[in-house]
Design a protein around this motif. Structure first.
Motif, PDB file in Angstrom:
ATOM      1  N   ARG A   1       0.848  -1.186   0.000  1.00 19.55           N
ATOM      2  CA  ARG A   1       0.000   0.000   0.000  1.00 19.55           C
ATOM      3  C   ARG A   1       0.887   1.240   0.000  1.00 19.55           C
ATOM      4  O   ARG A   1       2.087   1.155   0.229  1.00 19.55           O
ATOM      5  CB  ARG A   1      -0.891   0.020   1.249  1.00 19.55           C
ATOM      6  N   LYS A   2       0.277   2.390  -0.250  1.00 23.68           N
ATOM      7  CA  LYS A   2       1.016   3.644  -0.137  1.00 23.68           C
ATOM      8  C   LYS A   2       0.118   4.682   0.529  1.00 23.68           C
ATOM      9  O   LYS A   2      -1.110   4.527   0.584  1.00 23.68           O
ATOM     10  CB  LYS A   2       1.472   4.135  -1.502  1.00 23.68           C
ATOM     11  N   THR A   3       0.732   5.735   1.025  1.00 23.80           N
ATOM     12  CA  THR A   3      -0.019   6.834   1.619  1.00 23.80           C
ATOM     13  C   THR A   3       0.298   8.117   0.861  1.00 23.80           C
ATOM     14  O   THR A   3       1.383   8.270   0.298  1.00 23.80           O
ATOM     15  CB  THR A   3       0.341   7.044   3.100  1.00 23.80           C
ATOM     16  N   SER A   4      -0.655   9.028   0.855  1.00 21.83           N
ATOM     17  CA  SER A   4      -0.439  10.316   0.200  1.00 21.83           C
ATOM     18  C   SER A   4      -0.043  11.393   1.204  1.00 21.83           C
ATOM     19  O   SER A   4       0.063  12.563   0.873  1.00 21.83           O
ATOM     20  CB  SER A   4      -1.709  10.748  -0.541  1.00 21.83           C
ATOM     21  N   GLU A   5       0.190  10.981   2.460  1.00 24.58           N
ATOM     22  CA  GLU A   5       0.604  11.910   3.512  1.00 24.58           C
ATOM     23  C   GLU A   5       1.411  11.150   4.559  1.00 24.58           C
ATOM     24  O   GLU A   5       1.418   9.929   4.587  1.00 24.58           O
ATOM     25  CB  GLU A   5      -0.626  12.556   4.161  1.00 24.58           C
ATOM     26  N   ASP A   6       2.117  11.907   5.385  1.00 23.06           N
ATOM     27  CA  ASP A   6       2.840  11.278   6.501  1.00 23.06           C
ATOM     28  C   ASP A   6       1.834  10.766   7.515  1.00 23.06           C
ATOM     29  O   ASP A   6       0.907  11.484   7.911  1.00 23.06           O
ATOM     30  CB  ASP A   6       3.770  12.297   7.174  1.00 23.06           C
ATOM     31  N   LEU A   7       2.009   9.506   7.944  1.00 28.81           N
ATOM     32  CA  LEU A   7       1.090   8.906   8.909  1.00 28.81           C
ATOM     33  C   LEU A   7       1.889   8.163   9.977  1.00 28.81           C
ATOM     34  O   LEU A   7       3.042   7.785   9.754  1.00 28.81           O
ATOM     35  CB  LEU A   7       0.137   7.927   8.217  1.00 28.81           C
TER      36      LEU A   7
ATOM     37  N   TRP B   1       5.459   4.590  15.008  1.00 27.31           N
ATOM     38  CA  TRP B   1       6.192   4.392  13.762  1.00 27.31           C
ATOM     39  C   TRP B   1       5.708   5.359  12.687  1.00 27.31           C
ATOM     40  O   TRP B   1       4.560   5.286  12.239  1.00 27.31           O
ATOM     41  CB  TRP B   1       6.032   2.946  13.284  1.00 27.31           C
ATOM     42  N   LEU B   2       6.603   6.257  12.264  1.00 28.53           N
ATOM     43  CA  LEU B   2       6.281   7.198  11.198  1.00 28.53           C
ATOM     44  C   LEU B   2       6.363   6.501   9.839  1.00 28.53           C
ATOM     45  O   LEU B   2       7.356   5.844   9.518  1.00 28.53           O
ATOM     46  CB  LEU B   2       7.266   8.378  11.216  1.00 28.53           C
ATOM     47  N   ILE B   3       5.313   6.670   9.055  1.00 28.98           N
ATOM     48  CA  ILE B   3       5.286   6.175   7.679  1.00 28.98           C
ATOM     49  C   ILE B   3       5.277   7.399   6.777  1.00 28.98           C
ATOM     50  O   ILE B   3       4.241   8.049   6.601  1.00 28.98           O
ATOM     51  CB  ILE B   3       4.044   5.301   7.418  1.00 28.98           C
ATOM     52  N   PRO B   4       6.416   7.740   6.207  1.00 27.86           N
ATOM     53  CA  PRO B   4       6.481   8.964   5.407  1.00 27.86           C
ATOM     54  C   PRO B   4       5.791   8.815   4.053  1.00 27.86           C
ATOM     55  O   PRO B   4       5.734   7.720   3.490  1.00 27.86           O
ATOM     56  CB  PRO B   4       7.982   9.196   5.237  1.00 27.86           C
TER      57      PRO B   4
END
Length: 500
Positions: free
Chosen positions: A377-383, A388-391
């Motif tokens: 998966r991917k994110t369109s924002e830092d989460l 745990w930071l997922i940039p």
């Protein structure tokens, strides 16, 4: 003369400076990824190529390499680099639940673009608002009622398969996969495309042959960093194959769509026969322009590929596991006889629900050999997930293959052991410790159909045959492309079942 000598040096200097400036800009724009990665443990990574060296070699080796890398860190989140792509792996069911149940992680990662080359933005590879809307439209078409209405087609092809297997009784070891594959290929073609297929009688056609090869092309590009660079990939023989296979597959599906439209105009199909392709055509007649022809082909091709490959591989693994564990096979066969005798097959929702032990067997096969062993998966924002930071821009990996073999949740993690799915055992486990069809908003829409086909096939098989296979399940050599597969085939021997 001196000036002429200096010119090449100056040019080299300028080229080096430009390259360094580009690299500096590249790393600067991605600095958040590098900073965040320092908080995750992971194998030693090199500049630019990351952990690509870990995946050099034949594709057959990659699954177990990846499994052992992740296993050495689980359940703590870890990282590895697929070239410039930061992959963050979350192998805890708690974390998997947070990822798969959140709309913020509902987008497939950009690496799926290699799958999109073949199947476009279908339900497996697509993302975004259109994906949600199209899923909502297609999901009701692929349900248990659809299968029950068309069980005569399912039974017809399964009966042909079971009859053909009689030629192998007492004849020694053979690879049963190709026979099962032809059976389900015919079923799925007829139910999805509306085409009366006869692979079991006439053999494979070109469409069937190239599908197997395109999986390998996609997986090679996913896992081998140099092949992700279009400039390099375009110079390989794989590029020519990719273009050839893509055009062949999509043109044939386009032909199926046109044939279905013509049959509908001429009313050649019986009133009770309503394949998926017809249902989608009917929807477009009521909602003209809702999606274009290419999108139609994306969806119908995705449904076909997801169904025929999944059901084939799981059926073959199920026979292999039962052949290696005769006590479980006997128990499964007795359940079938008690419920349906030695000739009848399940035909109602209650019939399928009553196959409790068969259900446990199928579920443990899906645990050992999940359809998608690793999903991205991917994110369109830092989460954040907990601390745990997922940039933004990183790939989030849910390692289903590892979760399904974690000894914390499974008594015999590497063995075929249907008792893993006794009610009391299920109640002890985290619900996301078992996710063979993924979960959440991107979970598989066809899992009920898959279970129905699998149960129908195994009931018919066990009524007629005993299956045996050498070896032990933990010793099976496995590989993956889109799915998990056996490297050495699905070799079994058959005997007629003699009821006592």
């Amino acid at each position: 003369m001196l000036n002429i000598t200096i010119v090449p040096l100056v040019l080299c200097y300028l080229v080096v400076c430009i390259i360094l400036m580009c690299l500096c800009r590249f790393y600067w724009t991605r600095r958040k990824l590098y900073v965040a990665s320092y908080n995750y443990d992971g194998p030693l990574a090199f500049p630019i190529i990351g952990n690509a060296l870990s995946f050099i070699g034949h594709n057959d080796k990659i699954l177990m390499k990846l499994y052992h890398i992740v296993e050495s860190y689980q359940p703590i989140p870890m990282r590895f680099w697929l070239g410039p792509v930061l992959a963050l792996v979350f192998s805890s069911p708690d974390h998997a639940e947070k990822i798969l149940s959140s709309s913020k992680f509902a987008h497939k990662h950009d690496l799926y673009k290699f799958l999109q080359i073949f199947i476009g933005n279908g339900l497996v590879s697509g993302s975004g608002s259109n994906h949600k809307l199209h899923r909502r439209i297609i999901q009701p078409m692929v349900n248990l009622n659809f299968v029950l209405v068309h069980l005569d087609i399912v039974h017809k092809h399964i009966n042909e398969c079971i009859s053909s297997l009689n030629d192998f009784v007492g004849k020694g070891t053979f690879n049963i996969l190709e026979h099962v594959h032809k059976c389900f290929r015919d079923i799925i073609k007829e139910l999805i495309f509306g085409v009366e297929a006869k692979s079991q009688l006439d053999g494979e056609n070109k469409f069937d042959q190239v599908i197997v090869e395109f999986y390998d092309i996609i997986f090679s590009r996913l896992m081998k960093v140099h092949l992700q660079i279009d400039f390099i990939f375009n110079m390989t023989s794989l590029k020519k194959k990719q273009t050839k296979y893509r055009d062949l597959i999509r043109n044939l599906v386009r032909q199926f769509v046109k044939e279905a439209q013509e049959k509908k105009k001429l009313k050649l199909n019986g009133s009770s026969f309503n394949p998926i392709i017809n249902q989608m055509n009917e929807f477009l007649e009521e909602n003209p322009g809702f999606f274009d022809e290419d999108t139609f082909i994306d969806h119908i091709l995705t449904l076909y590929l997801a169904a025929e490959d999944t059901i084939t591989v799981i059926s073959a693994f199920l026979l292999l596991c039962l052949g290696m564990n005769l006590e479980y096979q006997t128990k499964a066969a007795e359940e079938v006889r008690c419920l349906f005798g030695i000739n009848q097959l399940p035909t109602t929702p209650e019939d399928f629900q009553n196959l409790k032990y068969i259900d446990m067997c199928i579920k443990d096969v899906l645990r050992l050999f999940p359809i998608a062993p690793y999903i991205l998966r991917k994110t369109s924002e830092d989460l954040y997930i907990e601390k745990w930071l997922i940039p933004r821009g990183s790939a989030v990996v849910v390692p289903i293959f590892n979760i399904h073999r974690n000894p914390k949740f499974w008594k015999k993690p590497h063995d075929f052991y249907p008792d893993h799915f006794l009610p009391q055992e299920v109640n002890k486990r985290h619900v996301y410790a078992y996710i063979p069809f993924s979960a959440g908003s991107r979970g598989c829409i066809g899992k009920t159909v898959a279970y129905t086909f699998l149960k129908t096939f195994i009931c018919s098989f066990l009524q007629k045959y005993e299956v045996e296979s050498d070896g032990k399940v933990p010793n099976l050599k496995l590989k993956m492309d889109i799915s998990v597969r056996s490297i050495n085939g699905y070799n079994v021997t058959l005997k007629p079942r003699i009821w006592k």
